[in-house]
Enzyme design. Sequence first.
Site, PDB file in Angstrom:
ATOM      1  N   GLU A 110       9.087  -2.157   3.955  1.00 16.08           N
ATOM      2  CA  GLU A 110       8.971  -1.952   2.509  1.00 16.08           C
ATOM      3  C   GLU A 110      10.276  -2.260   1.736  1.00 16.08           C
ATOM      4  O   GLU A 110      10.248  -2.922   0.692  1.00 16.08           O
ATOM      5  CB  GLU A 110       8.546  -0.496   2.339  1.00 16.08           C
ATOM      6  CG  GLU A 110       8.605   0.051   0.981  1.00 16.08           C
ATOM      7  CD  GLU A 110       8.030   1.474   0.937  1.00 16.08           C
ATOM      8  OE1 GLU A 110       7.707   2.066   1.988  1.00 16.08           O
ATOM      9  OE2 GLU A 110       7.909   1.974  -0.190  1.00 16.08           O
TER      10      GLU A 110
ATOM     11  N   SER B 113       5.668   2.070 -10.515  1.00 10.92           N
ATOM     12  CA  SER B 113       4.511   2.244 -11.410  1.00 10.92           C
ATOM     13  C   SER B 113       4.666   3.414 -12.370  1.00 10.92           C
ATOM     14  O   SER B 113       3.877   3.559 -13.307  1.00 10.92           O
ATOM     15  CB  SER B 113       3.239   2.450 -10.593  1.00 10.92           C
ATOM     16  OG  SER B 113       3.072   1.431  -9.650  1.00 10.92           O
TER      17      SER B 113
ATOM     18  N   GLY C 276       5.209  11.138  -8.549  1.00  5.96           N
ATOM     19  CA  GLY C 276       4.338  12.196  -8.014  1.00  5.96           C
ATOM     20  C   GLY C 276       4.639  13.532  -8.670  1.00  5.96           C
ATOM     21  O   GLY C 276       3.736  14.325  -8.949  1.00  5.96           O
TER      22      GLY C 276
ATOM     23  N   GLY D  83       2.067   5.345  -1.566  1.00  5.58           N
ATOM     24  CA  GLY D  83       1.549   6.708  -1.493  1.00  5.58           C
ATOM     25  C   GLY D  83       0.469   6.992  -2.523  1.00  5.58           C
ATOM     26  O   GLY D  83      -0.429   7.803  -2.280  1.00  5.58           O
ATOM     27  N   THR D  84       0.546   6.327  -3.677  1.00  3.87           N
ATOM     28  CA  THR D  84      -0.420   6.584  -4.751  1.00  3.87           C
ATOM     29  C   THR D  84      -1.264   5.353  -5.091  1.00  3.87           C
ATOM     30  O   THR D  84      -2.473   5.446  -5.266  1.00  3.87           O
ATOM     31  CB  THR D  84       0.316   7.039  -6.035  1.00  3.87           C
ATOM     32  OG1 THR D  84       1.163   8.144  -5.727  1.00  3.87           O
ATOM     33  CG2 THR D  84      -0.658   7.437  -7.130  1.00  3.87           C
TER      34      THR D  84
ATOM     35  N   ALA E  42       0.864  -1.193   0.000  1.00  2.00           N
ATOM     36  CA  ALA E  42       0.000   0.000   0.000  1.00  2.00           C
ATOM     37  C   ALA E  42       0.896   1.237   0.000  1.00  2.00           C
ATOM     38  O   ALA E  42       1.453   1.610   1.033  1.00  2.00           O
ATOM     39  CB  ALA E  42      -0.921  -0.022   1.221  1.00  2.00           C
TER      40      ALA E  42
HETATM   41  P1  ADP Z   1       3.784   4.245  -4.534  1.00  2.00           P
HETATM   42  O1  ADP Z   1       4.201   2.901  -3.976  1.00  2.00           O
HETATM   43  O2  ADP Z   1       4.452   5.402  -3.876  1.00  2.00           O
HETATM   44  O3  ADP Z   1       2.296   4.363  -4.656  1.00  2.00           O
HETATM   45  P2  ADP Z   1       4.139   3.476  -7.334  1.00  2.00           P
HETATM   46  O4  ADP Z   1       5.324   2.617  -7.647  1.00  2.00           O
HETATM   47  O5  ADP Z   1       2.815   2.780  -7.307  1.00  2.00           O
HETATM   48  O6  ADP Z   1       4.410   4.284  -5.999  1.00  2.00           O
HETATM   49  O7  ADP Z   1       4.124   4.657  -8.386  1.00  2.00           O
HETATM   50  C1  ADP Z   1       3.216   5.733  -8.325  1.00  2.00           C
HETATM   51  C2  ADP Z   1       3.313   6.530  -9.603  1.00  2.00           C
HETATM   52  O8  ADP Z   1       2.904   5.705 -10.706  1.00  2.00           O
HETATM   53  C3  ADP Z   1       2.407   7.734  -9.687  1.00  2.00           C
HETATM   54  O9  ADP Z   1       2.988   8.863  -9.056  1.00  2.00           O
HETATM   55  C4  ADP Z   1       2.225   7.919 -11.189  1.00  2.00           C
HETATM   56  O10 ADP Z   1       3.287   8.663 -11.740  1.00  2.00           O
HETATM   57  C5  ADP Z   1       2.325   6.497 -11.726  1.00  2.00           C
HETATM   58  N1  ADP Z   1       1.043   5.839 -12.086  1.00  2.00           N
HETATM   59  C6  ADP Z   1       0.948   4.744 -12.880  1.00  2.00           C
HETATM   60  N2  ADP Z   1      -0.316   4.358 -13.044  1.00  2.00           N
HETATM   61  C7  ADP Z   1      -1.073   5.240 -12.353  1.00  2.00           C
HETATM   62  C8  ADP Z   1      -2.476   5.379 -12.147  1.00  2.00           C
HETATM   63  N3  ADP Z   1      -3.358   4.548 -12.706  1.00  2.00           N
HETATM   64  N4  ADP Z   1      -2.907   6.392 -11.356  1.00  2.00           N
HETATM   65  C9  ADP Z   1      -2.044   7.249 -10.792  1.00  2.00           C
HETATM   66  N5  ADP Z   1      -0.707   7.173 -10.953  1.00  2.00           N
HETATM   67  C10 ADP Z   1      -0.208   6.189 -11.724  1.00  2.00           C
END
Ligand code: ADP
Length: 266
Positions: free
Chosen positions: A70, A225, A122, A9-10, A7
């Site tokens: 993590e 991501s 972000g 930040g986004t 889980a």
């Molecule tokens: P965290 O573990 O901090 O949530 P992630 O590895 O999941 O990080 O990466 C988050 C980033 O992925 C976002 O800041 C954005 O740039 C990107 N991203 C990819 N797919 C999406 C989505 N469907 N919605 C929002 N952000 C996304």
Amino acid sequence: MIIGIDAGGTLIKIAYTENGQLQFKKSPIADIEGVAKWVNGLGDCEICLTGGKSGVLRSLLTKQAKEIVEFEATHRGVQFLLSKMGRSETTYLVTNVGTGTSIHCIQNDSQERLGGTGVGGGTLVGLSHLLTGVSDYEEIVRLASKGSRERIDLKVKHIYEGKEPPISGELTASNFGNDLFSISDELTKEELLATVIGLVGETVSTVSVQAARQCDSSLVIYIGSSFIHNPLLKEVVESYTILRGSTPLFLENGEFSGAVGAMTTL
Ligand code: ADP
């Protein structure tokens, strides 16, 4: 069923096994209650949580769940996914481009966090929104892939006009550093978004290549991501990493490393 949940930040990343098959699932963090509902509705299962929002998720679960730090989860997950790709490297750098960016050195089966940068996914979404009004991630990456950074970034060769530069003229001297005042009204969303992705990609790859020297490895494994459906970011990171003398590798399903690592503790 065994389930690992990261889980962040986004996004919430989930890895689980169903009939012996590894499955992946993800949801926005805003839907943390929906994820909890899904987990609570499952039958018998073992759960391991990780990530900054794991405490919030745990408080919504009606089932017992283990927890893992993590960075350790990510390390285990990268090892697992790397071997799935048929790779056997044991010394490498991991750069996790999530909401922010975190950099880790992996040596002899242990990981050390070398540092990171607040420039990450972000920044990609936030700056893009401020500059263009576009806030949907998929829309940002789609428009960016059609844009050119030519008019916005200042390259080394632009400064060394008619003279051989002491470093590659193709390197960016200044992101968003071109003479923009007279053209700021003409710039398209596509150009602005491509340049934001350039800024993020060049920052994370530059910091990674410098960190790789402390790790005695030229292999940089990129996860997170921010690379999802984002060929432009991959292209910038790949070419910049190579230009700076390291070897990039984009791990397949790398954004699920934390979730997979959590799952493998069960
Ligand atoms: P965290 O573990 O901090 O949530 P992630 O590895 O999941 O990080 O990466 C988050 C980033 O992925 C976002 O800041 C954005 O740039 C990107 N991203 C990819 N797919 C999406 C989505 N469907 N919605 C929002 N952000 C996304």
